[in-house]
Design a protein around this motif. Structure first.
Motif, short mmCIF file in Angstrom:
data_model
loop_
_atom_site.label_atom_id
_atom_site.label_comp_id
_atom_site.label_asym_id
_atom_site.label_seq_id
_atom_site.Cartn_x
_atom_site.Cartn_y
_atom_site.Cartn_z
N ALA A 25 0.73 -1.19 0.09
CA ALA A 25 -0.01 -0.07 -0.09
C ALA A 25 0.94 1.43 0.05
O ALA A 25 0.51 2.28 -0.20
N TYR A 26 2.05 1.10 0.33
CA TYR A 26 3.05 2.25 0.50
C TYR A 26 4.22 2.49 -0.57
O TYR A 26 4.95 3.12 -0.73
N GLY A 27 3.87 1.51 -1.71
CA GLY A 27 5.07 1.55 -2.81
C GLY A 27 5.59 0.16 -2.65
O GLY A 27 5.29 -0.86 -2.09
N PRO A 28 6.83 -0.08 -3.60
CA PRO A 28 7.60 -1.17 -3.65
C PRO A 28 8.17 -1.48 -2.25
O PRO A 28 8.61 -1.04 -1.35
N ARG A 29 8.06 -3.10 -2.27
CA ARG A 29 8.62 -3.58 -0.98
C ARG A 29 10.05 -4.46 -1.43
O ARG A 29 10.26 -4.94 -2.46
N TYR A 30 11.19 -4.30 -0.62
CA TYR A 30 12.31 -4.79 -0.78
C TYR A 30 12.90 -5.60 0.28
O TYR A 30 12.62 -5.47 1.39
#
Length: 109
Positions: A25-30
């Motif tokens: 929900a907050y953008g890409p996850r790494y």
């Protein structure tokens, strides 16, 4: 004669790779950062991304073939000079028994 592992004399640069895990929900996850050694070539050229579309690449990083577990399309890469970029595509090169190095070509945004 069979192919051989990524040669030590080409291990000139170290980059930090954060594997792409998907969107949130907050953008890409790494994932957690992983240090990978190889050869960085800074050259602008047109390449095809994972989806087949042409895009501009600012550089290519070549490393050992088995680094593919850590590096995938959309992974975040921090270069030796601190610049952060994204992986466009990953191309494995397996010599198929020829006396050439097995390596992974990582095309950078």
């Amino acid at each position: 004669m069979t192919g051989y592992a990524f040669p030590g004399f080409l291990k000139r640069h170290e980059v930090t790779v954060e594997p792409y895990l998907g969107e949130s929900a907050y953008g890409p996850r790494y994932g957690p950062p992983v240090a990978v050694v190889g050869l960085l070539e800074r050259r602008i050229r047109v390449v095809r991304g994972q989806n087949g579309e042409e895009t501009t690449s600012s550089g290519t990083f070549r490393t050992r073939l088995d680094a593919g577990a850590d590096i995938g399309a959309e992974s975040r890469v921090t270069l030796p000079d601190g610049t952060t970029t994204t992986v466009i595509a990953v191309v494995p090169h397996d010599g198929g028994g020829l006396p050439v190095p097995h390596l992974l070509e990582v095309q950078l945004e």
